[in-house]
Design an enzyme around this catalytic site. Structure first.
Site, PDB file in Angstrom:
ATOM      1  N   TYR A 273       0.828  -1.218   0.000  1.00  0.00           N
ATOM      2  CA  TYR A 273       0.000   0.000   0.000  1.00  0.00           C
ATOM      3  C   TYR A 273       0.856   1.259   0.000  1.00  0.00           C
ATOM      4  O   TYR A 273       0.458   2.274  -0.603  1.00  0.00           O
ATOM      5  CB  TYR A 273      -1.038  -0.043   1.141  1.00  0.00           C
TER       6      TYR A 273
ATOM      7  N   CYS B 150      -9.830  -0.872  17.693  1.00  0.00           N
ATOM      8  CA  CYS B 150      -9.821  -1.027  19.152  1.00  0.00           C
ATOM      9  C   CYS B 150     -10.692   0.010  19.869  1.00  0.00           C
ATOM     10  O   CYS B 150     -11.115  -0.223  20.997  1.00  0.00           O
ATOM     11  CB  CYS B 150      -8.387  -0.983  19.672  1.00  0.00           C
TER      12      CYS B 150
ATOM     13  N   HIS C 289     -15.245   1.492  -1.345  1.00  0.00           N
ATOM     14  CA  HIS C 289     -14.085   0.669  -0.955  1.00  0.00           C
ATOM     15  C   HIS C 289     -13.049   1.425  -0.144  1.00  0.00           C
ATOM     16  O   HIS C 289     -11.900   1.000  -0.065  1.00  0.00           O
ATOM     17  CB  HIS C 289     -13.439   0.042  -2.205  1.00  0.00           C
TER      18      HIS C 289
HETATM   19  C1  BJW Z   1     -11.404   1.922 -18.860  1.00  0.00           C
HETATM   20  C2  BJW Z   1     -10.308   2.641 -19.255  1.00  0.00           C
HETATM   21  C3  BJW Z   1     -10.550   3.960 -19.616  1.00  0.00           C
HETATM   22  C4  BJW Z   1      -9.578   0.714 -18.754  1.00  0.00           C
HETATM   23  N1  BJW Z   1     -11.791   4.444 -19.574  1.00  0.00           N
HETATM   24  N2  BJW Z   1     -12.619   2.419 -18.825  1.00  0.00           N
HETATM   25  C5  BJW Z   1     -18.298 -15.417  -5.165  1.00  0.00           C
HETATM   26  C6  BJW Z   1     -19.365 -14.890  -5.862  1.00  0.00           C
HETATM   27  C7  BJW Z   1     -19.784 -13.574  -5.632  1.00  0.00           C
HETATM   28  C8  BJW Z   1     -19.146 -12.773  -4.708  1.00  0.00           C
HETATM   29  C9  BJW Z   1     -18.092 -13.307  -4.010  1.00  0.00           C
HETATM   30  C10 BJW Z   1     -17.678 -14.606  -4.232  1.00  0.00           C
HETATM   31  N3  BJW Z   1     -16.621 -14.841  -3.416  1.00  0.00           N
HETATM   32  C11 BJW Z   1     -16.365 -13.715  -2.686  1.00  0.00           C
HETATM   33  C12 BJW Z   1     -17.257 -12.778  -3.049  1.00  0.00           C
HETATM   34  C13 BJW Z   1     -17.343 -11.392  -2.534  1.00  0.00           C
HETATM   35  C14 BJW Z   1     -16.237 -10.527  -3.093  1.00  0.00           C
HETATM   36  C15 BJW Z   1     -16.244 -10.545  -4.611  1.00  0.00           C
HETATM   37  O1  BJW Z   1     -17.014  -9.895  -5.273  1.00  0.00           O
HETATM   38  N4  BJW Z   1     -15.352 -11.324  -5.212  1.00  0.00           N
HETATM   39  C16 BJW Z   1     -15.329 -11.489  -6.666  1.00  0.00           C
HETATM   40  C17 BJW Z   1     -13.943 -11.156  -7.201  1.00  0.00           C
HETATM   41  C18 BJW Z   1     -15.761 -12.890  -6.967  1.00  0.00           C
HETATM   42  N5  BJW Z   1     -16.536  -9.203  -2.613  1.00  0.00           N
HETATM   43  C19 BJW Z   1     -16.140  -8.819  -1.418  1.00  0.00           C
HETATM   44  O2  BJW Z   1     -15.470  -9.547  -0.682  1.00  0.00           O
HETATM   45  C20 BJW Z   1     -16.634  -7.468  -0.942  1.00  0.00           C
HETATM   46  N6  BJW Z   1     -17.255  -7.612   0.321  1.00  0.00           N
HETATM   47  C21 BJW Z   1     -18.395  -8.292   0.448  1.00  0.00           C
HETATM   48  O3  BJW Z   1     -18.986  -8.757  -0.514  1.00  0.00           O
HETATM   49  O4  BJW Z   1     -18.815  -8.436   1.760  1.00  0.00           O
HETATM   50  C22 BJW Z   1     -19.827  -9.428   1.999  1.00  0.00           C
HETATM   51  C23 BJW Z   1     -19.244 -10.804   1.772  1.00  0.00           C
HETATM   52  C24 BJW Z   1     -18.076 -11.168   2.380  1.00  0.00           C
HETATM   53  C25 BJW Z   1     -17.532 -12.435   2.177  1.00  0.00           C
HETATM   54  C26 BJW Z   1     -18.152 -13.352   1.321  1.00  0.00           C
HETATM   55  C27 BJW Z   1     -19.343 -12.970   0.680  1.00  0.00           C
HETATM   56  C28 BJW Z   1     -19.889 -11.691   0.932  1.00  0.00           C
HETATM   57  C29 BJW Z   1     -15.463  -6.520  -0.786  1.00  0.00           C
HETATM   58  C30 BJW Z   1     -14.819  -6.216  -2.093  1.00  0.00           C
HETATM   59  C31 BJW Z   1     -13.592  -5.354  -1.866  1.00  0.00           C
HETATM   60  C32 BJW Z   1     -12.843  -5.086  -3.162  1.00  0.00           C
HETATM   61  N7  BJW Z   1     -11.586  -4.504  -2.846  1.00  0.00           N
HETATM   62  C33 BJW Z   1     -10.727  -4.073  -3.937  1.00  0.00           C
HETATM   63  C34 BJW Z   1      -9.385  -3.601  -3.346  1.00  0.00           C
HETATM   64  C35 BJW Z   1      -9.547  -2.227  -2.681  1.00  0.00           C
HETATM   65  C36 BJW Z   1      -8.265  -1.786  -2.048  1.00  0.00           C
HETATM   66  C37 BJW Z   1      -7.125  -1.694  -3.011  1.00  0.00           C
HETATM   67  O5  BJW Z   1      -7.177  -0.940  -3.995  1.00  0.00           O
HETATM   68  O6  BJW Z   1      -6.150  -2.407  -2.823  1.00  0.00           O
HETATM   69  O7  BJW Z   1     -11.379  -3.026  -4.673  1.00  0.00           O
HETATM   70  S1  BJW Z   1     -10.436  -5.344  -5.170  1.00  0.00           S
HETATM   71  C38 BJW Z   1     -10.454  -4.231  -6.540  1.00  0.00           C
HETATM   72  O8  BJW Z   1     -11.577  -4.570  -7.406  1.00  0.00           O
HETATM   73  C39 BJW Z   1     -10.759  -2.841  -5.963  1.00  0.00           C
HETATM   74  C40 BJW Z   1     -11.730  -2.303  -6.967  1.00  0.00           C
HETATM   75  O9  BJW Z   1     -12.488  -1.264  -6.410  1.00  0.00           O
HETATM   76  C41 BJW Z   1     -12.542  -3.512  -7.330  1.00  0.00           C
HETATM   77  C42 BJW Z   1     -13.276  -3.398  -8.642  1.00  0.00           C
HETATM   78  O10 BJW Z   1     -12.384  -3.294  -9.705  1.00  0.00           O
HETATM   79  P1  BJW Z   1     -12.721  -2.317 -10.929  1.00  0.00           P
HETATM   80  O11 BJW Z   1     -12.781  -0.935 -10.450  1.00  0.00           O
HETATM   81  O12 BJW Z   1     -13.877  -2.835 -11.674  1.00  0.00           O
HETATM   82  O13 BJW Z   1     -11.363  -2.429 -11.783  1.00  0.00           O
HETATM   83  P2  BJW Z   1     -10.978  -3.524 -12.887  1.00  0.00           P
HETATM   84  O14 BJW Z   1      -9.515  -3.463 -13.050  1.00  0.00           O
HETATM   85  O15 BJW Z   1     -11.564  -4.840 -12.585  1.00  0.00           O
HETATM   86  O16 BJW Z   1     -11.683  -3.005 -14.215  1.00  0.00           O
HETATM   87  C43 BJW Z   1     -11.260  -1.815 -14.852  1.00  0.00           C
HETATM   88  C44 BJW Z   1     -12.149  -1.558 -16.039  1.00  0.00           C
HETATM   89  O17 BJW Z   1     -11.809  -0.308 -16.597  1.00  0.00           O
HETATM   90  C45 BJW Z   1     -12.000  -2.615 -17.166  1.00  0.00           C
HETATM   91  O18 BJW Z   1     -13.289  -3.029 -17.594  1.00  0.00           O
HETATM   92  C46 BJW Z   1     -11.306  -1.832 -18.278  1.00  0.00           C
HETATM   93  O19 BJW Z   1     -11.671  -2.241 -19.596  1.00  0.00           O
HETATM   94  C47 BJW Z   1     -11.785  -0.429 -18.014  1.00  0.00           C
HETATM   95  N8  BJW Z   1     -10.923   0.619 -18.527  1.00  0.00           N
HETATM   96  N9  BJW Z   1      -9.174   1.808 -19.183  1.00  0.00           N
HETATM   97  C48 BJW Z   1     -12.797   3.616 -19.167  1.00  0.00           C
HETATM   98  N10 BJW Z   1      -9.515   4.745 -20.037  1.00  0.00           N
END
Ligand code: BJW
Length: 255
Positions: free
Chosen positions: A69, A133, A121
């Site tokens: 980070y 804590c 997020h």
């Molecule tokens: C352009 C471009 C340009 C390029 N113009 N566009 C099984 C099924 C369903 C759900 C789950 C599962 N197993 C676990 C889960 C839950 C899990 C989840 O969804 N997992 C999936 C991966 C399967 N979710 C969670 O755990 C969340 N919590 C939750 O659900 O709590 C309840 C729960 C808990 C436990 C079990 C079940 C339920 C929390 C999610 C937290 C995500 N955290 C992150 C990291 C944040 C900190 C950090 O930065 O380090 O958040 S992961 C990462 O992904 C980050 C992002 O916000 C997030 C989304 O990514 P994003 O923004 O979509 O980016 P990309 O890279 O994926 O896409 C970029 C896009 O831009 C692409 O399409 C490009 O084409 C496009 N692009 N250039 C416009 N110029």
């Protein structure tokens, strides 16, 4: 990019009553902030999220995760809002009830001047006690802590245990007030712009589908097909830093 699609997007936005914008990492890509899942230069193409973005990873190797980070903060520090962020801030001026729901932690919407931002997020510039804590969350200002920066995370000033970045890792709940606010606005939305998200991470990934279920029109801005594309009424297949300013221009032409 088809100029007709630009005009159609502008017409839909102009007629909207509650405009909502869902953003992901792609909106910041043109600011030099890497996305997560882009095949060549996405973060997860180089780093394993299971080793870096879960509570288990932090408990197993706090220094590795803290250093990751710190590296990300160094990458983001010089980043400036790009024309996509600037266009969204300008759009909020025209549509004051417009709401941005962002998955991003980089603060660039706020830097561009957007006021109505729901952060799903967290915020990479903030820190909290890993154990919360003093209650959930327990914010910590690390500028007041003296510690050896080569040794990993700083100690919590309240309990002496670890400080962590205030972001949402996999398996963690989203901030409840932000999630509630997002759900409320989605139920009222008649036009949703979905910008730069792959649509694979829940619960954000479901939001365009929920908006659609409530009758909203979904407009996607993404150069590449995503999990959102099947539900999009209109897909502007281009970098958001190019398409959004053109939509703004088309709006301005008909004021
Ligand atoms: C352009 C471009 C340009 C390029 N113009 N566009 C099984 C099924 C369903 C759900 C789950 C599962 N197993 C676990 C889960 C839950 C899990 C989840 O969804 N997992 C999936 C991966 C399967 N979710 C969670 O755990 C969340 N919590 C939750 O659900 O709590 C309840 C729960 C808990 C436990 C079990 C079940 C339920 C929390 C999610 C937290 C995500 N955290 C992150 C990291 C944040 C900190 C950090 O930065 O380090 O958040 S992961 C990462 O992904 C980050 C992002 O916000 C997030 C989304 O990514 P994003 O923004 O979509 O980016 P990309 O890279 O994926 O896409 C970029 C896009 O831009 C692409 O399409 C490009 O084409 C496009 N692009 N250039 C416009 N110029």
């Amino acid at each position: 990019m088809n100029p007709q699609f630009i005009q159609q997007a502008a017409d839909l936005i102009r007629a909207s009553k509650q405009l909502t914008v869902l953003t992901g990492a792609g909106v910041s890509k043109e600011s030099g902030v890497p996305t997560f899942r882009d095949a060549l230069d996405g973060l997860w193409a180089q780093y394993d999220p299971k080793r870096l973005a879960t509570q288990f990873a932090f408990e197993t190797d706090p220094k590795l995760v803290w250093d990751f980070y710190e590296f990300r903060r160094d990458l983001m520090r010089p980043a400036k809002p790009n024309p996509a962020h600037v266009s969204l801030a300008a759009l909020e001026q025209r549509f004051p009830t417009m709401q941005i729901i962002t998955q991003n932690i980089d603060n660039l919407h706020e830097q561009a001047g957007s006021k109505n931002v729901i952060r799903l997020h967290g915020n990479i510039w903030a820190n909290k006690c890993f154990y919360d804590c003093q209650g959930e969350p327990t914010p910590v200002d690390i500028s007041t802590i003296g510690w050896d920066r080569n040794s990993g995370p700083p100690p919590c000033p309240y309990c002496g245990r670890w400080v962590r970045p205030d972001v949402v890792w996999f398996g963690e709940m989203l901030p409840p007030d932000q999630l509630r606010a997002a759900k409320e606005v989605i139920a009222q939305t008649d036009v949703m712009l979905v910008i730069g998200t792959s649509g694979v991470v829940q619960p954000a990934a479901d939001m365009p589908y929920i908006a659609k279920y409530h009758g909203a029109t979904v407009i996607e801005f993404n150069p590449v097909e995503s999990e959102i594309t099947p539900v999009a009424d209109l897909w502007l297949q281009a970098p958001a830093g190019e398409s959004l300013p053109r939509v703004l221009e088309a709006l301005d032409e008909h004021v």
